[in-house]
Design an enzyme around this catalytic site. Structure first.
Site, short mmCIF file in Angstrom:
data_model
loop_
_atom_site.label_atom_id
_atom_site.label_comp_id
_atom_site.label_asym_id
_atom_site.label_seq_id
_atom_site.Cartn_x
_atom_site.Cartn_y
_atom_site.Cartn_z
NE ARG A 261 -1.11 14.40 3.11
CZ ARG A 261 -2.51 15.97 2.85
NH1 ARG A 261 -2.90 16.41 3.25
NH2 ARG A 261 -1.95 15.25 1.78
CB SER B 148 1.38 10.17 -1.14
OG SER B 148 0.76 10.46 -1.86
CD GLU C 279 1.41 10.31 3.87
OE1 GLU C 279 1.57 12.02 2.70
OE2 GLU C 279 0.80 10.01 3.36
C1 LIG Z 1 -3.10 4.06 -1.39
C2 LIG Z 1 -2.99 5.04 -0.88
C3 LIG Z 1 -3.68 6.05 -1.13
C4 LIG Z 1 -3.28 6.96 0.71
N1 LIG Z 1 -4.00 8.26 0.02
C5 LIG Z 1 -4.15 9.08 1.77
C6 LIG Z 1 -4.24 10.67 1.44
O1 LIG Z 1 -4.54 11.15 -0.15
N2 LIG Z 1 -4.41 11.35 2.18
C7 LIG Z 1 -3.67 11.13 3.28
O2 LIG Z 1 -3.83 11.87 4.03
N3 LIG Z 1 -3.46 10.17 3.53
C8 LIG Z 1 -3.21 8.80 2.44
N4 LIG Z 1 -2.67 7.75 2.76
C9 LIG Z 1 -2.10 7.42 4.40
C10 LIG Z 1 -3.23 6.20 4.71
O3 LIG Z 1 -4.59 6.16 4.00
C11 LIG Z 1 -3.44 6.88 5.99
O4 LIG Z 1 -2.80 7.75 6.58
C12 LIG Z 1 -4.85 6.38 6.81
O5 LIG Z 1 -5.54 6.62 7.63
C13 LIG Z 1 -4.37 5.23 7.34
O6 LIG Z 1 -5.53 4.66 8.08
P1 LIG Z 1 -5.20 3.37 8.32
O7 LIG Z 1 -6.59 2.28 9.04
O8 LIG Z 1 -4.43 2.59 7.76
O9 LIG Z 1 -3.69 3.16 9.75
P2 LIG Z 1 -2.52 2.17 10.28
O10 LIG Z 1 -1.42 2.72 9.10
O11 LIG Z 1 -3.18 1.45 10.63
O12 LIG Z 1 -2.07 3.29 11.28
C14 LIG Z 1 -1.14 4.74 10.46
C15 LIG Z 1 -0.99 5.30 12.13
O13 LIG Z 1 -2.21 5.79 12.96
C16 LIG Z 1 -2.22 5.03 14.43
N5 LIG Z 1 -3.32 5.04 14.73
C17 LIG Z 1 -4.08 3.77 13.78
N6 LIG Z 1 -5.22 3.47 13.91
C18 LIG Z 1 -5.62 4.29 15.81
C19 LIG Z 1 -6.28 4.77 16.39
N7 LIG Z 1 -7.30 4.30 16.88
N8 LIG Z 1 -6.07 5.36 17.54
C20 LIG Z 1 -4.53 6.01 17.56
N9 LIG Z 1 -3.77 5.58 16.12
C21 LIG Z 1 -3.91 4.88 15.28
C22 LIG Z 1 -1.26 3.61 14.05
O14 LIG Z 1 -0.63 3.31 15.52
C23 LIG Z 1 0.08 4.37 12.72
O15 LIG Z 1 0.89 5.79 13.47
C24 LIG Z 1 -3.11 6.91 1.76
C25 LIG Z 1 -2.65 5.19 1.77
C26 LIG Z 1 -3.05 4.63 0.76
C27 LIG Z 1 -2.13 2.97 0.64
#
Ligand SMILES: Cc1cc2nc3c(=O)[nH]c(=O)nc-3n(C[C@H](O)[C@H](O)[C@H](O)COP(=O)(O)OP(=O)(O)OC[C@H]3O[C@@H](n4cnc5c(N)ncnc54)[C@H](O)[C@@H]3O)c2cc1C
Length: 342
Positions: A165, A239, A337
């Protein structure tokens, strides 16, 4: 350039909390990213790139710089042979659409990562993982704008410092790289057991013996529907805590005291222990905290939900109650996380 001012950050986090962003803009091309970064630099503003906000908790103070929402789309197959296929995907694509596409093509590699919210570009940041699979198992390389060097760069998998992670994008080089494209290699073989305990239990219970990417995806979706709240209905970040990794001696000591403690031995000799199990033992499963308006989802003790919290300070106060109680009982410090930004 279409740059908005004083934007509510609660619309850019699935936890729906946070103050205001001074500036926010969408970017659907590399040129736009470059132009936006230089616009911010001219004004000495900080820049952060985001996707869907499913792993972000914004502070109540808001964000004084420029937020760039990545909207770069596109899928492109760049090579294929009898055994595998490599493709480039735009960072703004929705992750689960990519998984759906790969499963339709009967490809293996990301079906275990079904129904993870968010964009493709965020996936390398925390090396998304679920059911024993991780993005780093299939990522070949990625392209990003390096804000230190002021140019686009390609980083190979080994340059990303992937671990459980996490990656260099979440640690040593936090905020430095704005990811624009990722390249994955997926295989044409079937997913191979052994599978993660809960996934195997579901497959057995439903008498699914043909382990195709489609069947695995369907099983993962069904399990996740029960375990995790849909962020479009219940505000949450999935999580909220990672599973702590402790030395085996500490695990053995804890096992003496708590024979039911759940742990998974790692190759490095340490043990990953279940944060959800500890939170449950600490009395927090399905809790609704009136003081802060926060709660814990009934289906998983790992998931903090925003029921009627008004501020991120409420969220942090509730989080602290959990962290303190777990530390008091187990001597283990829980790590958050989702990222607290900025
Ligand atoms: C219901 C639920 C279930 C989830 N299950 C999991 C799971 O099973 N496993 C898991 O690993 N995660 C899980 N997550 C967490 C999340 O979905 C992941 O971390 C996902 O990759 C975040 O994507 P996002 O586009 O929403 O990123 P954001 O929330 O918009 O960004 C997250 C981070 O990444 C950075 N970022 C985003 N895009 C870029 C880019 N293009 N370039 C550089 N930096 C960037 C942001 O600055 C921030 O620091 C879950 C979340 C929810 C709400």
């Amino acid at each position: 350039m279409d740059i908005k001012e004083n934007v509510d950050l609660s619309d850019y986090s699935t936890m729906r909390l946070g103050g205001k962003a001074r500036y926010l803009a969408e970017a659907d091309s590399e040129t736009k990213i470059k132009d936006l970064v230089s616009w911010a630099r001219q004004r000495s503003l900080l820049v952060v790139m985001i996707g869907e906000g499913s792993n972000i908790v914004w502070r109540d103070e808001g964000y004084e710089g420029l937020i760039i929402v990545n909207k770069i789309d596109g899928f492109k197959v760049i090579s294929k042979d009898d055994k595998s296929l490599a493709l480039k995907v735009g960072a703004g694509e929705i992750w689960d659409k990519l998984v759906e596409w790969s499963v339709k093509k009967n490809l293996t590699g990301i079906e275990f990562l079904s129904r993870i919210p968010g964009c493709v570009g965020a996936a390398p940041v925390q090396n998304i993982g679920a059911y024993g699979a991780e993005l780093s198992n299939v990522l070949v390389e990625l392209e990003a704008y390096d804000t230190n060097l002021g140019k686009f760069v390609t980083l190979a998998n080994k340059d990303c410092a992937f671990a459980y992670r996490t990656s260099r994008f979440k640690t040593t080089d936090k905020g430095r790289f704005l990811i624009t494209l990722i390249t994955l290699r997926l295989t044409k073989a079937k997913p191979k057991p052994p599978f993660y305990e809960s996934l195997q239990a579901y497959l057995d219970e439903h008498k699914i013996r043909d382990y195709t990417p489609k069947n695995i995806r369907q099983a993962v979706i069904e399990i996740r529907k029960i375990k995790l709240p849909d962020p479009s209905v219940v505000a949450n970040n999935g999580s909220f805590f990672t599973n702590p990794i402790i030395i085996s001696e500490q695990f053995e000591e804890l096992k003496q005291k708590y024979p039911d403690i759940k742990g998974w031995p790692r190759e490095d000799g340490r043990v990953k222990i279940s944060a959800g199990w500890m939170i449950e033992q600490a009395g927090f499963k399905d809790v609704h905290d009136q003081e802060t308006g926060m709660g814990i989802w009934w289906g998983s003790a790992l998931v903090m939900i925003n029921e009627h919290a008004k501020t991120t300070a409420d969220l942090l106060a509730f989080k602290q109650k959990i962290v303190s109680k777990v530390y008091e009982m187990f001597g283990v410090m829980l790590e958050q996380e989702p990222e607290l930004l900025p």
